[in-house]
Design a protein around this motif. Structure first.
Motif, PDB file in Angstrom:
ATOM      1  N   ARG B  11       0.832  -1.208   0.000  1.00  0.00           N
ATOM      2  CA  ARG B  11       0.000   0.000   0.000  1.00  0.00           C
ATOM      3  C   ARG B  11       0.869   1.261   0.000  1.00  0.00           C
ATOM      4  O   ARG B  11       0.618   2.195  -0.733  1.00  0.00           O
ATOM      5  CB  ARG B  11      -0.938  -0.007   1.211  1.00  0.00           C
ATOM      6  N   GLN B  12       1.923   1.234   0.830  1.00  0.00           N
ATOM      7  CA  GLN B  12       2.799   2.407   0.875  1.00  0.00           C
ATOM      8  C   GLN B  12       3.596   2.557  -0.413  1.00  0.00           C
ATOM      9  O   GLN B  12       3.870   3.661  -0.862  1.00  0.00           O
ATOM     10  CB  GLN B  12       3.751   2.305   2.071  1.00  0.00           C
ATOM     11  N   GLN B  13       3.977   1.400  -0.979  1.00  0.00           N
ATOM     12  CA  GLN B  13       4.648   1.455  -2.280  1.00  0.00           C
ATOM     13  C   GLN B  13       3.778   2.161  -3.299  1.00  0.00           C
ATOM     14  O   GLN B  13       4.227   3.031  -4.043  1.00  0.00           O
ATOM     15  CB  GLN B  13       4.933   0.040  -2.782  1.00  0.00           C
ATOM     16  N   GLN B  14       2.526   1.769  -3.314  1.00  0.00           N
ATOM     17  CA  GLN B  14       1.558   2.354  -4.237  1.00  0.00           C
ATOM     18  C   GLN B  14       1.479   3.869  -4.038  1.00  0.00           C
ATOM     19  O   GLN B  14       1.517   4.646  -4.996  1.00  0.00           O
ATOM     20  CB  GLN B  14       0.188   1.702  -4.014  1.00  0.00           C
ATOM     21  N   ALA B  15       1.402   4.257  -2.754  1.00  0.00           N
ATOM     22  CA  ALA B  15       1.286   5.680  -2.433  1.00  0.00           C
ATOM     23  C   ALA B  15       2.518   6.443  -2.929  1.00  0.00           C
ATOM     24  O   ALA B  15       2.395   7.523  -3.524  1.00  0.00           O
ATOM     25  CB  ALA B  15       1.116   5.857  -0.934  1.00  0.00           C
ATOM     26  N   LEU B  16       3.703   5.867  -2.678  1.00  0.00           N
ATOM     27  CA  LEU B  16       4.929   6.537  -3.122  1.00  0.00           C
ATOM     28  C   LEU B  16       4.969   6.673  -4.636  1.00  0.00           C
ATOM     29  O   LEU B  16       5.410   7.687  -5.172  1.00  0.00           O
ATOM     30  CB  LEU B  16       6.157   5.753  -2.636  1.00  0.00           C
ATOM     31  N   LYS B  17       4.480   5.629  -5.302  1.00  0.00           N
ATOM     32  CA  LYS B  17       4.468   5.686  -6.762  1.00  0.00           C
ATOM     33  C   LYS B  17       3.517   6.775  -7.256  1.00  0.00           C
ATOM     34  O   LYS B  17       3.816   7.480  -8.219  1.00  0.00           O
ATOM     35  CB  LYS B  17       4.047   4.322  -7.337  1.00  0.00           C
ATOM     36  N   THR B  18       2.386   6.870  -6.603  1.00  0.00           N
ATOM     37  CA  THR B  18       1.428   7.913  -6.980  1.00  0.00           C
ATOM     38  C   THR B  18       2.070   9.286  -6.821  1.00  0.00           C
ATOM     39  O   THR B  18       1.983  10.145  -7.698  1.00  0.00           O
ATOM     40  CB  THR B  18       0.179   7.808  -6.095  1.00  0.00           C
ATOM     41  N   ARG B  19       2.712   9.480  -5.697  1.00  0.00           N
ATOM     42  CA  ARG B  19       3.406  10.737  -5.447  1.00  0.00           C
ATOM     43  C   ARG B  19       4.452  11.009  -6.525  1.00  0.00           C
ATOM     44  O   ARG B  19       4.554  12.127  -7.049  1.00  0.00           O
ATOM     45  CB  ARG B  19       4.088  10.661  -4.070  1.00  0.00           C
ATOM     46  N   GLN B  20       5.200   9.975  -6.871  1.00  0.00           N
ATOM     47  CA  GLN B  20       6.226  10.121  -7.906  1.00  0.00           C
ATOM     48  C   GLN B  20       5.603  10.497  -9.246  1.00  0.00           C
ATOM     49  O   GLN B  20       6.123  11.344  -9.963  1.00  0.00           O
ATOM     50  CB  GLN B  20       7.011   8.813  -8.043  1.00  0.00           C
ATOM     51  N   ARG B  21       4.483   9.829  -9.553  1.00  0.00           N
ATOM     52  CA  ARG B  21       3.794  10.132 -10.823  1.00  0.00           C
ATOM     53  C   ARG B  21       3.367  11.593 -10.849  1.00  0.00           C
ATOM     54  O   ARG B  21       3.483  12.273 -11.864  1.00  0.00           O
ATOM     55  CB  ARG B  21       2.577   9.223 -11.001  1.00  0.00           C
ATOM     56  N   LEU B  22       2.875  12.066  -9.695  1.00  0.00           N
ATOM     57  CA  LEU B  22       2.451  13.464  -9.621  1.00  0.00           C
ATOM     58  C   LEU B  22       3.636  14.405  -9.815  1.00  0.00           C
ATOM     59  O   LEU B  22       3.537  15.416 -10.514  1.00  0.00           O
ATOM     60  CB  LEU B  22       1.762  13.729  -8.276  1.00  0.00           C
ATOM     61  N   SER B  41      -5.419  20.322 -12.690  1.00  0.00           N
ATOM     62  CA  SER B  41      -6.122  19.425 -13.603  1.00  0.00           C
ATOM     63  C   SER B  41      -5.181  18.835 -14.652  1.00  0.00           C
ATOM     64  O   SER B  41      -5.248  17.641 -14.953  1.00  0.00           O
ATOM     65  CB  SER B  41      -7.258  20.173 -14.303  1.00  0.00           C
ATOM     66  N   GLN B  42      -4.298  19.685 -15.205  1.00  0.00           N
ATOM     67  CA  GLN B  42      -3.324  19.176 -16.176  1.00  0.00           C
ATOM     68  C   GLN B  42      -2.445  18.113 -15.540  1.00  0.00           C
ATOM     69  O   GLN B  42      -2.162  17.076 -16.151  1.00  0.00           O
ATOM     70  CB  GLN B  42      -2.413  20.324 -16.654  1.00  0.00           C
ATOM     71  N   VAL B  43      -2.011  18.384 -14.321  1.00  0.00           N
ATOM     72  CA  VAL B  43      -1.084  17.479 -13.653  1.00  0.00           C
ATOM     73  C   VAL B  43      -1.742  16.133 -13.379  1.00  0.00           C
ATOM     74  O   VAL B  43      -1.182  15.080 -13.706  1.00  0.00           O
ATOM     75  CB  VAL B  43      -0.558  18.091 -12.335  1.00  0.00           C
ATOM     76  N   ILE B  44      -2.938  16.158 -12.792  1.00  0.00           N
ATOM     77  CA  ILE B  44      -3.565  14.882 -12.427  1.00  0.00           C
ATOM     78  C   ILE B  44      -3.952  14.083 -13.678  1.00  0.00           C
ATOM     79  O   ILE B  44      -3.918  12.863 -13.678  1.00  0.00           O
ATOM     80  CB  ILE B  44      -4.800  15.086 -11.532  1.00  0.00           C
ATOM     81  N   THR B  53      -6.472  13.640  -5.386  1.00  0.00           N
ATOM     82  CA  THR B  53      -5.222  12.965  -5.025  1.00  0.00           C
ATOM     83  C   THR B  53      -4.049  13.937  -4.934  1.00  0.00           C
ATOM     84  O   THR B  53      -3.209  13.830  -4.040  1.00  0.00           O
ATOM     85  CB  THR B  53      -4.908  11.870  -6.056  1.00  0.00           C
ATOM     86  N   ALA B  54      -4.021  14.880  -5.852  1.00  0.00           N
ATOM     87  CA  ALA B  54      -2.921  15.846  -5.843  1.00  0.00           C
ATOM     88  C   ALA B  54      -2.866  16.575  -4.506  1.00  0.00           C
ATOM     89  O   ALA B  54      -1.786  16.841  -3.975  1.00  0.00           O
ATOM     90  CB  ALA B  54      -3.100  16.842  -6.990  1.00  0.00           C
TER      91      ALA B  54
END
Lengths: 205, 205
Positions: B11-22, B41-44, B53-54
DNA sequence: TTATATCATTGACATAGTGTCAATCAAACA
DNA sequence: TGTTTGATTGACACTATGTCAATGATATAA
């Protein structure tokens, strides 16, 4: 002394007054709220006009502010155009010191407005362009002065006048902003003497 | 070489990846659109996340940008902390020239990002504060160098180290922005030589 | 294995500002 | 007096922000 407004038809008089009210209200709002936080709604409320009216007289917030800036900018142009014809190094030093003082003093006399100008430069490309033009005019003028001093054999000839002028103006401008934003930190006279001394004599023995 | 992420729960891996994607998406959007025109909006959309999420990972656009800036700012800090122990005027001149070159080169190497940084400084007080701190660190460091040079009897003692350092950094910073915004206008080497020569020797004979 | 707790994710919503424009109103004029 | 002109207006469409209650997926405990 007759006011040219008196001879205009009542309708145009009214229009000019509306425009003036918007300018006055705009100035107050900008000084109270700063550039970014100022809104057209605040301005029209203070000017007692309808919302759309502001857009009749000014394209947008930037244009309204530019109109307000123009007086101030003209004062800067006057300082930029001051004469510079020293016969000796000491005279040059005094002339330069005076011009720096006028420049900094003008900014400090309009300190509140200059704070808003600084913010506006950062936010609006149009306003940044206005300031950019003032800067280039100063630099152009300083370049001429440097070439004159070089021709008189007062200044070192190996330095590029345009680059040197730019370097010199940049220091002045940045100290100006520093003094405007943070009046207590430095004494203006200390800044002037140090700046001018550095410029004319350099740091190293 | 193990990646510390590997040992975190999924779950934390997923969260970190989301943050990285952002962050990645943010960088792309800022470079494409500039600071002001970039929207969440462009970013997400680019990061393929939901709007909210952003705001889970970053307080707002400013904070997202600050996170992206941090790497770059650390590189500036490194340049600021370079050693300076010259034994003679010529050595000082060379040291100074090198540091100016590193400073300007770093900015030019990250030119696209620096353009956005400049815009962001003007718009966001938080980001302006970040840059302000870098500036003060440079100036503090230069002050120390000047005091050292004065103690070595290399530099003029009547000049105030803090004011002189500020004056010097201001010129460097402004030329840096000029080169970043307008790469073709000047040759970096000309700028470096002229700046350093002015600083160490002054304009007048 | 299942139930429950935890927490990352989400998009609809309230809010706030912009710039436009068709309608309105009052002065100027014929 | 009727008509034209142009100054004034606020409702509207649009765009963006930041929040939050609901959702869904993973971790944990029984």
């Amino acid at each position: 002394m007759k006011n040219p407004i008196d001879h205009l038809p009542a309708r145009q008089q009214q229009a000019l007054k509306t425009r003036q009210r918007l300018l006055q209200a705009g100035k107050e709002v900008f000084l109270e709220s700063g550039f970014q936080k100022a809104t057209i709604s605040q301005v029209i409320k203070k000017a007692k006009t309808g919302y759309g009216t502001a857009y009749v007289y000014f394209k947008n917030k930037d244009e309204l502010f530019i109109t307000l800036m123009e007086d101030l900018m003209n004062q800067f142009y006057e300082v930029a155009e001051m004469p510079f014809k020293p016969q000796a190094k000491e005279e040059a030093y005094e002339n330069i010191k005076n011009q720096v003082r006028l420049f900094l003093q003008l900014a400090l006399d309009e300190r509140d407005m200059m704070k808003v100008v600084k913010e506006a430069i950062g936010v609006s490309p149009e306003i940044e362009g206005k300031w950019y033009r003032i800067r280039e005019r100063f630099i152009e003028r300083i370049s001429v002065d440097i070439r004159y001093a070089q021709a008189q054999k007062l200044a070192k000839e190996h330095l590029d006048p345009a680059l040197t002028a730019r370097c010199w103006f940049y220091s002045n401008e940045m100290f100006m902003w520093e003094l405007v934003m943070n009046e207590e930190k430095y004494q203006m006279d200390d800044v002037i003497v140090n700046l001018t001394s550095m410029y004319t004599g350099g740091l190293y023995e």
